[in-house]
Each structure stands twice: as C-alpha cells, then as structure tokens.
Design an enzyme around this catalytic site. Sequence first.
Site, PDB file in Angstrom:
ATOM      1  N   GLY A  34      30.521  63.330  78.817  1.00  0.00           N
ATOM      2  CA  GLY A  34      30.786  63.628  77.412  1.00  0.00           C
ATOM      3  C   GLY A  34      29.559  64.248  76.762  1.00  0.00           C
ATOM      4  N   ALA A  35      29.417  64.010  75.451  1.00  0.00           N
ATOM      5  CA  ALA A  35      28.321  64.617  74.705  1.00  0.00           C
ATOM      6  C   ALA A  35      26.975  64.192  75.278  1.00  0.00           C
ATOM      7  CB  ALA A  35      28.419  64.212  73.233  1.00  0.00           C
ATOM      8  N   ALA A  36      26.776  62.885  75.433  1.00  0.00           N
ATOM      9  CA  ALA A  36      25.477  62.392  75.881  1.00  0.00           C
ATOM     10  C   ALA A  36      25.198  62.821  77.324  1.00  0.00           C
ATOM     11  CB  ALA A  36      25.424  60.873  75.759  1.00  0.00           C
TER      12      ALA A  36
ATOM     13  N   ASN B  40      27.842  51.272  75.520  1.00  0.00           N
ATOM     14  CA  ASN B  40      27.709  50.358  74.386  1.00  0.00           C
ATOM     15  C   ASN B  40      29.057  49.792  73.976  1.00  0.00           C
ATOM     16  OD1 ASN B  40      25.059  49.892  73.440  1.00  0.00           O
ATOM     17  ND2 ASN B  40      24.924  52.013  72.746  1.00  0.00           N
TER      18      ASN B  40
ATOM     19  N   LYS C 175      21.584  55.245  59.752  1.00  0.00           N
ATOM     20  CA  LYS C 175      20.696  56.319  60.214  1.00  0.00           C
ATOM     21  C   LYS C 175      19.831  56.832  59.070  1.00  0.00           C
ATOM     22  CE  LYS C 175      21.175  58.797  63.642  1.00  0.00           C
ATOM     23  NZ  LYS C 175      21.362  59.249  65.020  1.00  0.00           N
TER      24      LYS C 175
ATOM     25  N   TYR D 292      14.379  67.547  33.284  1.00  0.00           N
ATOM     26  CA  TYR D 292      15.706  68.058  32.951  1.00  0.00           C
ATOM     27  C   TYR D 292      15.504  69.155  31.908  1.00  0.00           C
ATOM     28  CZ  TYR D 292      20.810  67.442  32.505  1.00  0.00           C
ATOM     29  OH  TYR D 292      22.170  67.615  32.509  1.00  0.00           O
TER      30      TYR D 292
ATOM     31  N   GLU E   2      26.541  63.883  64.074  1.00  0.00           N
ATOM     32  CA  GLU E   2      26.566  62.489  64.507  1.00  0.00           C
ATOM     33  C   GLU E   2      27.978  62.024  64.838  1.00  0.00           C
ATOM     34  OE1 GLU E   2      23.649  60.998  64.651  1.00  0.00           O
ATOM     35  OE2 GLU E   2      24.469  59.141  65.485  1.00  0.00           O
TER      36      GLU E   2
ATOM     37  N   ASN F  11      18.211  55.862  70.343  1.00  0.00           N
ATOM     38  CA  ASN F  11      17.960  57.160  69.700  1.00  0.00           C
ATOM     39  C   ASN F  11      16.996  57.057  68.526  1.00  0.00           C
ATOM     40  OD1 ASN F  11      20.118  57.597  71.374  1.00  0.00           O
ATOM     41  ND2 ASN F  11      21.091  59.084  70.007  1.00  0.00           N
TER      42      ASN F  11
END
Lengths: 380, 380
Positions: B193-195, B285, B91, B36, B133, B316
């Site tokens: 969708g996204a996946a 899921n 995550k 510091y 995410e 993932n």
Amino acid sequence: MTIPERSLELHEKHHGKIEVVSKVPLEAREDLSLAYTPGVAEPCLRIAKNPADVYRYTLKSNTVAIVSDGSAVLGLGNIGPLAAIPVMEGKAALFKQFAGVDAFPIVLDTQDVDEIVETAVRVAPVFGGINLEDIAAPRCFEIEEKLRARLNIPVFHDDQHGTAVVVLAALFNALKVVGKELSQTKIVVSGAGAAGTAVVKLLLLAGAQDITVFDSRGALHSGRIDLNSSKQELVRLTNPRGVSGELKNAINGVDIFIGVSQPGVLTGTMVQAMGRDAIVFAMANPTPEIMPDEAKKAGAAVVATGRSDFPNQVNNAFIFPGFFRGLLDARVSKVTEEMKLAAARALAECVDKPTTELILPDILDKTISPKIASAVRSVL
Amino acid sequence: MTIPERSLELHEKHHGKIEVVSKVPLEAREDLSLAYTPGVAEPCLRIAKNPADVYRYTLKSNTVAIVSDGSAVLGLGNIGPLAAIPVMEGKAALFKQFAGVDAFPIVLDTQDVDEIVETAVRVAPVFGGINLEDIAAPRCFEIEEKLRARLNIPVFHDDQHGTAVVVLAALFNALKVVGKELSQTKIVVSGAGAAGTAVVKLLLLAGAQDITVFDSRGALHSGRIDLNSSKQELVRLTNPRGVSGELKNAINGVDIFIGVSQPGVLTGTMVQAMGRDAIVFAMANPTPEIMPDEAKKAGAAVVATGRSDFPNQVNNAFIFPGFFRGLLDARVSKVTEEMKLAAARALAECVDKPTTELILPDILDKTISPKIASAVRSVL
C-alpha cells in the site's frame, strides 16, 4: 512611525498574527499515547459510530472558517487571496480575543461562485460555522444562499450581516438621541453592494417604512433597466415614494443618511437640506462619504463613521465574535433574521444613555460578546 | 482507566486538542488599529504589489495543511473525514510541540481524486506546505503526484514518506547492530500500500539490491495479472530473483522483514527460517505482524514495531515535524528523494550507539526535529 508603518513592522516581526497551539499536554510519553497513537483511535471510533460526537471530541464545536476569495478586501478592492490574508488573520485574532472562538483563514485560489461553494462544502467537516468575508457583490449573495442550502452549519457573510447588525444597533441609539421613531423616518442608503443590501433588509425587518437606495447611477426605482437581480429585489422592497435621479435632489427632509459607498457622496449643503436632527452614518472606508466635522457643521445631530479615530465607530468587530459564540454554543444550523435583530438590540442596550458622541459602546468592553451570544441563543 | 478511556476523557474535556490564538497583543484600542483596521491595509497592499511578501507578513511562512479524506485512518480503515479529525488534531499538536510549525486539519467531504486535488489547490494560498494524511492507496499516489505538479509549495504524504524515512533510519541502525551492509541483504516487504511502496523506493535509493514485495495474494512478480499500476511499478523495481508464491515459501535466508500489513503474517517458524541475525520490523497497527517476544524467541536479533509499549517504536512523529520545519525554513517548493535520505541518516545518527533494544532515539528528545530540519536544508 505612522500606523501603517507600525502595522507592517508588527506583521513582519511575528510573521502574521495567529498560531495553532495544543490545548493538551505533550511533555510525557503517556501524553503522546493519549493525544496521538494509540489512544486517539478511541475518539475516532466513537465519531465513526455516531457522527454527532464530532462536536464532543474535536475542535469542530468551537471552530469557524473565515472564507474569502479576496475580491472585495476592505476598501482596497479585488486584491486576491494572498493579499487578503492579513485581514483574515486579524479577524481570527479578534474571534479568539473577544469570544474564545477558534477561527482559521481559508483564502481561495478561485473567484468562481460554484468553485467557491464546492470548496467551502468540501472543507466544512472540521468547522462549526462559516464566516464569509470580503467577497464582492453580487456573487456574495449567491454564494451565501447556496452554502446555506447545502450545509448544516451556520453561514454568515460578515460584510453584509455584521455590518447590518451594527448599523441597526447604532441607529436604535441615534434615534433615541434625537427622539424619533424608526418607522416614521425617511432614510436614504448610499451603496447597493453587499453591506447596503443587508442594511436595507434588516432596517425593513426592524420597522423602517421609507427607504430609498442609491447606487453610483442614482436612486434604485422600477424604471431602471440596468439593475442586477439583487438590486431589482431592493427596488421591490424600497422606494415607496418612487424617487428617481440623483441623491442631491432627493435629500430634502431625509432623517437618516446611511453611506456604504464612496468619499464625497454627501456634502455639507446636502446635510443642511436634511433638516433638523439629521443622522449621518458615513461609513465608506478609509475616507467617509463626508468628514464628521463637516457634517456636524452643516447641522447633523449624530454622525458615525467606520473609523477608529472619530467617535461612533460602526465596527463589525462588535458583532461577529459574539454572534458566532452564540451560534456555536447553541449548535445552530441556520442563521435567521431574528437572530440579527436580537443581536442589534443587545448591542444597542450595551450603551446605558446614548449621546450624540456615544451611540456605541467601547469596542474593548469584553461584556459585549457574551451579550450578543446570549441574544442569538434567545431567539432559537 | 485504560488508555482508550483516558484518551476519550481528554478529548471531551478540551473539545479536541488544538486552538487558534493571537501572536499579537489585542488589549488596547491601538492594538486593534495595528492588527486590524485601519493598519492591516498596509501589509495587504504590500502583498498585492509583491505576492512573495505573503511569506513576510502572514502565517503562510509557518503553516501546514494536514489534508485527509479519512479513507485510511490509522488501522481503522475508511472511517471518513469527521472521524479522522482527532488524528489530524493530534498531528497538528505534535507539529507545534516538536517543531514550532502551525498546522491545521483540512478534512474533506469527498474521496474523489480530482475533487481532493482541486480542493487542496484552491485552499493552498494560506499554507506553506501540505501534509497529506490517511488517504488510501492507490489514490494517494495520484493525488500526491497531481498536487506536486500543480502547487509551488511542498507536498508530503506522511503515511508514505514519513514512514519510509523512519523505517530507513531504524534499518540503518539495526544493520549496524548486526554488522551487515544494506546492499548485501535480502529484504522482504509485506504490504504494497502507501507505506510499503514508499519504503521500497527509499530502500532502493539507499542502496538495497534485493527486495521482494508481498501483498495479500503473494509476491509481486511479472507473472501477476491482478496488479494496479503502482504495484506494476514495484514489480519493475524489485524481485530480482523472480520470487513467486506465498511469503512462507520465500522467507528462507531473508535478512530483513519489513511489515506494513496485517497481524499474523509472520510466524515464529518463519523467523527461524530467516536465519542468523534476522531483522524484523513488524509495524502493523495496532497489532504487529508478529509480537516482539515471539520474534525474539524465534531468534530475531532486532525487532521493531509501531507501538509505544515495546522498544524500537517506528513512529512518524520522529520525522514530520522537523521535515516540514526544514521545508518551511528554506521555502522549498518540491520535496526530493535526497531530502528523505538525508532525514533518515540524520535520524539514525541521533542514536550514538545502537543496540538491539535501541535503534531509534527517545521520541521526546527535542533535539531531533532541528537535526531533521537541518538535514532537509542541507540537500537543497
């Protein structure tokens, strides 16, 4: 090696100073099922049903954002967000070390007031509090005010309020040493930026009656037409004797000099003019308004600086860890002036018998932060 | 206690799962001088002079933002930023555990595309990469594209690309098991969708020739007038035989079913119609498109799901830690398709001899992430 060289080596060796680690085991397959899928769905669902449960099941309850735009970093000026990161990491490390608070640096690629406010509001969900840091005056005032209005988590600009609290604590003890009453003293504050403004307001709350504030152009008084709105507010709050002109012409008989300005602002001759039992807080960084030995030689009774290599270091690190510890523990939504006053009193009381060389406790004393936290909680 | 109950207990006990700790000692006064003030000024000045030194002296070199608006969390839907925090903390914990990456959850109090982009750009200075995410399609595509254009750090939407890489790796090994060539197979993907979108694009890059994509209204084909722009793009890339109508009428003779959609989409009768050596990845899921035992009974040769309680979990977590390890180590500024393909090959090769019950390695195997990281670096 010098301190700068060794600091550089330390930062390079570790690639910075903080890391993010797990508090839960992740060794077995079952650990993953609990910390991640499928188990993690359950706390998510609970929070979706009852948002207040976010404090129960997540890091929010213990986590502070250290938000900076890098516009007023240490005494280095506007060096920008990337170059500000080492300071923010250092604060995060101290937060954890002294008060167990998790803090993360949010340095912003903008120096626009409204963009800073918008960004802080949008990233707020994961944080339990916001420590604003190294943001230049006067926009720091507006940012803090707007964030306080828009967020239901506490917002605290450390350069203002952390500094003000430590200064007041140090002053309480310095006054004990010289046997004076705050309300009876004449005070000059050199510097009308973030720190100076907050110091003045907290001193007034603590009972100070006669404060004159100086910026680089002289005393703030009602005849000045070059003042921004925060300095205009200071004019309304201070200078009861209508002082104008330069500091050197106003220093006669002053009891307390508080410098948050520039090296060289105070001279030995001026300290002599202050008279008996003068208190000099020369906190410009890294070079004080006057060097301590010179101030002492000129007759100052108590001298403090912002530096660790002299006695009486006025260091924000006394305050911010414990202050946020208290805010988080009590889930405070707004910081109040009373909390700051209580924190200053608590810090002053950490020194049993103040002396000229000891108006603040040992920075490494781990009992300080719990006392500050307790003081904050005591005025809820 | 059940998994949900135990997970809740774990989250409450620790108040979440991650913490921010110091990597440097802070016990002695001198430690503070280095980490510091005053020492910290030196790395600040170096970075101010040469911004690239931020990778040398700060956490940026090893730190990833996990950015979410909470609009598509697990299978739970749009539960918002607060309720998304447990997933993001999980995550972050896995990032550290499997690849030594420091990751911090940035959950956003907005679900507007431009506000999300602006916010991520403004908080980017402290991060070396951005992991998007649990952001709903189709806005996740636009957000990723805009961020890629505006930032010089890598951006990776894990729900798209992490999923696509693991699916492709699993498929490489499943095809080995049944002795088929990807380019010779008929593939249906349920879920656009996204996946689903990312899976399709990566499969095409890997050599797949015949993919038909289904959403809840049937096959995506050029006669559909109800498609958003990302689905229109899929039409241009897929469905060479011009299939229309429901999945059950198009399943005859299909080699591979890839489900990222809803429970019940696939039945035993439909699996029977797929014929010899069918590969079924039912990854909805928490409840798969078809339960593994039912798919097996109907003749499927290889079955995978998203669940940890069945063999062949398409997870993932095989990918994102090592993938970002590689990105950070090589200081990559843009993720490429080749990196994803290389990562999929590397993950597939982690299984020596694939079998019907073992097309993916042990999730706890700590040698996986270094191999993924190495694969990412290999295609620079």
